[in-house]
Design a protein around this motif. Sequence first.
Motif, PDB file in Angstrom:
ATOM      1  N   GLU A 113       0.823  -1.220   0.000  1.00 18.97           N
ATOM      2  CA  GLU A 113       0.000   0.000   0.000  1.00 18.97           C
ATOM      3  C   GLU A 113       0.848   1.258   0.000  1.00 18.97           C
ATOM      4  O   GLU A 113       0.452   2.282   0.544  1.00 18.97           O
ATOM      5  N   SER A 114       2.024   1.149  -0.632  1.00 18.36           N
ATOM      6  CA  SER A 114       2.837   2.355  -0.767  1.00 18.36           C
ATOM      7  C   SER A 114       2.573   3.040  -2.114  1.00 18.36           C
ATOM      8  O   SER A 114       3.150   4.076  -2.412  1.00 18.36           O
ATOM      9  N   CYS A 115       1.721   2.431  -2.942  1.00 14.42           N
ATOM     10  CA  CYS A 115       1.227   3.137  -4.134  1.00 14.42           C
ATOM     11  C   CYS A 115      -0.146   2.593  -4.489  1.00 14.42           C
ATOM     12  O   CYS A 115      -0.537   1.535  -4.019  1.00 14.42           O
ATOM     13  N   ARG A 116      -0.860   3.331  -5.325  1.00 16.45           N
ATOM     14  CA  ARG A 116      -2.159   2.842  -5.778  1.00 16.45           C
ATOM     15  C   ARG A 116      -1.963   1.885  -6.937  1.00 16.45           C
ATOM     16  O   ARG A 116      -0.927   1.905  -7.606  1.00 16.45           O
ATOM     17  N   LEU A 117      -2.994   1.066  -7.181  1.00 17.80           N
ATOM     18  CA  LEU A 117      -2.892   0.086  -8.270  1.00 17.80           C
ATOM     19  C   LEU A 117      -2.620   0.777  -9.610  1.00 17.80           C
ATOM     20  O   LEU A 117      -1.743   0.365 -10.366  1.00 17.80           O
ATOM     21  N   ASP A 118      -3.351   1.867  -9.869  1.00 17.64           N
ATOM     22  CA  ASP A 118      -3.211   2.510 -11.180  1.00 17.64           C
ATOM     23  C   ASP A 118      -1.829   3.139 -11.366  1.00 17.64           C
ATOM     24  O   ASP A 118      -1.389   3.367 -12.495  1.00 17.64           O
ATOM     25  N   GLN A 119      -1.131   3.394 -10.265  1.00 17.55           N
ATOM     26  CA  GLN A 119       0.239   3.916 -10.399  1.00 17.55           C
ATOM     27  C   GLN A 119       1.207   2.824 -10.823  1.00 17.55           C
ATOM     28  O   GLN A 119       2.195   3.080 -11.488  1.00 17.55           O
ATOM     29  N   ALA A 120       0.924   1.601 -10.399  1.00 14.75           N
ATOM     30  CA  ALA A 120       1.834   0.496 -10.707  1.00 14.75           C
ATOM     31  C   ALA A 120       1.571  -0.071 -12.096  1.00 14.75           C
ATOM     32  O   ALA A 120       2.477  -0.598 -12.737  1.00 14.75           O
ATOM     33  N   LEU A 121       0.331   0.031 -12.558  1.00 12.28           N
ATOM     34  CA  LEU A 121      -0.004  -0.541 -13.863  1.00 12.28           C
ATOM     35  C   LEU A 121       0.734   0.176 -14.988  1.00 12.28           C
ATOM     36  O   LEU A 121       0.787   1.409 -15.027  1.00 12.28           O
ATOM     37  N   VAL A 122       1.315  -0.611 -15.889  1.00 10.73           N
ATOM     38  CA  VAL A 122       1.996  -0.026 -17.046  1.00 10.73           C
ATOM     39  C   VAL A 122       1.112  -0.231 -18.260  1.00 10.73           C
ATOM     40  O   VAL A 122       0.871  -1.366 -18.682  1.00 10.73           O
ATOM     41  N   LYS A 123       0.613   0.878 -18.796  1.00 14.20           N
ATOM     42  CA  LYS A 123      -0.271   0.797 -19.944  1.00 14.20           C
ATOM     43  C   LYS A 123       0.553   0.592 -21.208  1.00 14.20           C
ATOM     44  O   LYS A 123       1.604   1.199 -21.377  1.00 14.20           O
ATOM     45  N   HIS A 124       0.053  -0.262 -22.105  1.00 12.10           N
ATOM     46  CA  HIS A 124       0.758  -0.466 -23.368  1.00 12.10           C
ATOM     47  C   HIS A 124       0.479   0.717 -24.295  1.00 12.10           C
ATOM     48  O   HIS A 124      -0.671   1.123 -24.431  1.00 12.10           O
ATOM     49  N   LYS A 125       1.526   1.248 -24.910  1.00 18.88           N
ATOM     50  CA  LYS A 125       1.353   2.470 -25.702  1.00 18.88           C
ATOM     51  C   LYS A 125       0.429   2.263 -26.898  1.00 18.88           C
ATOM     52  O   LYS A 125      -0.510   3.007 -27.114  1.00 18.88           O
ATOM     53  N   GLN A 126       0.719   1.202 -27.692  1.00 18.03           N
ATOM     54  CA  GLN A 126      -0.081   1.010 -28.903  1.00 18.03           C
ATOM     55  C   GLN A 126      -1.440   0.372 -28.621  1.00 18.03           C
ATOM     56  O   GLN A 126      -2.333   0.439 -29.430  1.00 18.03           O
ATOM     57  N   GLU A 127      -1.538  -0.289 -27.486  1.00 19.04           N
ATOM     58  CA  GLU A 127      -2.763  -1.027 -27.191  1.00 19.04           C
ATOM     59  C   GLU A 127      -3.285  -0.609 -25.814  1.00 19.04           C
ATOM     60  O   GLU A 127      -3.084  -1.301 -24.828  1.00 19.04           O
ATOM     61  N   PRO A 128      -3.916   0.568 -25.753  1.00 16.83           N
ATOM     62  CA  PRO A 128      -4.260   1.145 -24.440  1.00 16.83           C
ATOM     63  C   PRO A 128      -5.220   0.291 -23.608  1.00 16.83           C
ATOM     64  O   PRO A 128      -5.363   0.529 -22.407  1.00 16.83           O
ATOM     65  N   ASN A 129      -5.848  -0.721 -24.235  1.00 17.29           N
ATOM     66  CA  ASN A 129      -6.716  -1.604 -23.460  1.00 17.29           C
ATOM     67  C   ASN A 129      -5.929  -2.582 -22.608  1.00 17.29           C
ATOM     68  O   ASN A 129      -6.496  -3.328 -21.818  1.00 17.29           O
ATOM     69  N   LEU A 130      -4.607  -2.628 -22.819  1.00 13.06           N
ATOM     70  CA  LEU A 130      -3.787  -3.603 -22.112  1.00 13.06           C
ATOM     71  C   LEU A 130      -2.903  -2.925 -21.066  1.00 13.06           C
ATOM     72  O   LEU A 130      -2.272  -1.905 -21.327  1.00 13.06           O
ATOM     73  N   ALA A 131      -2.881  -3.514 -19.861  1.00 18.21           N
ATOM     74  CA  ALA A 131      -1.978  -3.016 -18.825  1.00 18.21           C
ATOM     75  C   ALA A 131      -1.251  -4.175 -18.173  1.00 18.21           C
ATOM     76  O   ALA A 131      -1.806  -5.261 -18.007  1.00 18.21           O
ATOM     77  N   LEU A 132      -0.006  -3.905 -17.810  1.00 18.85           N
ATOM     78  CA  LEU A 132       0.816  -4.917 -17.134  1.00 18.85           C
ATOM     79  C   LEU A 132       0.985  -4.529 -15.671  1.00 18.85           C
ATOM     80  O   LEU A 132       1.286  -3.379 -15.355  1.00 18.85           O
ATOM     81  N   LEU A 133       0.778  -5.517 -14.786  1.00 21.43           N
ATOM     82  CA  LEU A 133       1.185  -5.306 -13.400  1.00 21.43           C
ATOM     83  C   LEU A 133       2.479  -6.094 -13.204  1.00 21.43           C
ATOM     84  O   LEU A 133       2.469  -7.324 -13.167  1.00 21.43           O
ATOM     85  N   PRO A 134       3.611  -5.391 -13.098  1.00 24.56           N
ATOM     86  CA  PRO A 134       4.902  -6.074 -13.068  1.00 24.56           C
ATOM     87  C   PRO A 134       5.105  -6.849 -11.766  1.00 24.56           C
ATOM     88  O   PRO A 134       4.547  -6.504 -10.724  1.00 24.56           O
ATOM     89  N   ALA A 135       5.943  -7.885 -11.875  1.00 23.61           N
ATOM     90  CA  ALA A 135       6.317  -8.653 -10.689  1.00 23.61           C
ATOM     91  C   ALA A 135       7.247  -7.810  -9.842  1.00 23.61           C
ATOM     92  O   ALA A 135       8.031  -7.017 -10.351  1.00 23.61           O
TER      93      ALA A 135
END
Lengths: 114, 272
Positions: free
Chosen positions: B70-92
Amino acid sequence: MTLRDFVNKLLGRQPASATTARERLQLVLAHDRSDLNPELLEQMRREILEVVSRYVEIDLEEGDVSLETEDRVTALVANLPIKRARPVVKPDAAAAAEVAADEADEPVWTASQA
Amino acid sequence: MTTSGSRSILICSGKGGVGKTTLTANLGIALARQGMRTAVLDADFGLRNLDLLLGLENRIVYTAQEVLAESCRLDQALVKHKQEPNLALLPAGNPRMLEWLKPEDMERIVALLRESFDIVLIDCPAGIEDGFKNAAAAAEEAIVITTPEVSAVRDADRVIGLLNTRGIKPIQLVLNRVRPKMMANQEMLAVDDVTDILALPLLGLVLEDEQVIVSTNRGEPLTLNGSQSPAAQAYSNIARRICGEEVPLIDPAKVRRGLRAKLGQLMQTKIF
């Protein structure tokens, strides 16, 4: 057996490696799934043969107890060629004494309900 | 805990190197292209690679670790794909996470993701130890990927057994790195051999394809640029089937043409 396996056999070649792979897999998975190690299986095989041979004379050389698997269900399959029925059947149940104890040379298997 | 309509799908194999992460990356893109809001979660904390295959490795700021702490919000950690904005990665997160990560933690993360995504793909680590158990805890469905090799099929079988005891359903199979020529010569387990042995419905069949390596070199999954290579088509078809569309499976025997192929087919005839 596929046509290729047949041709290979005719020519005395090894079977196609896919056939070998399938057979090896089926065997190893039957063991994996049942979680029985080979020693335990061997012990069970000996005991099964012992029990069966109390009732009928079986061909110990040909006898085979193995695990087979189909559709993720593993079955214990015993193939025990019977030489002849034992003349005297010992079990305490009186009904069982009725079992025909033929001296016939042909293998006779009388179901226990008989 | 079920978020209505949202699905969480585990992508696992048991054996390493059979194509879990490549499948996750390509399905992630393909599903996103179909308009699904898609999240891919790298649950392989020890050896993370999903970021690399998606070409997002340089854009990671926070990870699942910070979200859990809880040191960041979920949306801060999610990496949105540039060409495919419907896709997001939550990194390990850091591999040290493995020391304290619990199945409940994964459940929490996936529940969070399901609030804002239609589909969550969980890229499972190889093996059947804690990493697998953590990843599986959060999944409702599973895709097992294997190759037509004895070791991969055996390991897949172990994993399917574990998924079954957890009540994960449906479990579907993807057969990867199929070589039609070897199959025709019966030098590779046939598709039916694998599906019979594992007793799973076949979700897809991916042919061996050099373009997969080229695409991972670039960090651009094959499904991203509408490639017509065999693997790209297979991944897109799998994504369509996940969405409920009926797409016929390819027949490896039909991929090859000519007399030799015909002969190979004839030789596979079951005679008894």
